[in-house]
Design a protein around this motif. Structure first.
Motif: not given
Length: 111
Positions: A2-15, A39-47
């Motif tokens: 939920x947080x990842x999807x609702x804050x997608x524009x603010x989140x650059x990385x996932x831990x 998965x996170x790369x498909x959302x444009x994020x870095x793990x």
């Protein structure tokens, strides 16, 4: 999620933390890293994979994971040095129990 999807524009990385609440075989952990990274790369994020000895250390010294997991997550966030970190709530208001995470201190973000 939920947080990842609702804050997608603010989140650059996932831990992704290994050794925080359980341990898995290193080969299984590597597969999990690869899948989560894709998965996170498909959302444009870095793990960022992180390994810790928190679980065996806490078990050995009788630390309550229920009361200390919030501070453990905060310590990883401080170590990584991000200016802002989102830690999703663990429980809903209907499930409030003594825990290192609490909906009043880390509330669900509802737009």
């Amino acid at each position: 999620m939920y947080t990842l999807l609702t804050r997608a524009s603010e989140i650059t990385h996932a831990v992704f933390i290994q050794g925080f609440d359980f341990f898995v075989d290193p080969a299984i952990y590597q597969v999990a890293i690869e899948r989560n990274a894709a998965f996170v790369r498909d959302l444009g994020k870095t793990l960022i994979p992180v390994q810790t000895n928190y679980y065996p250390f806490g078990y050995r010294h009788h630390l309550s994971i229920l009361l200390s997991h919030g501070s453990t997550l905060a310590s990883v966030a401080l170590l990584l040095g991000f200016p802002r970190v989102y830690v999703p709530s663990t429980c809903s208001y209907a499930e409030m129990v003594p825990l290192g995470s609490h909906p009043l201190t880390d509330p669900p973000l509802v737009e």
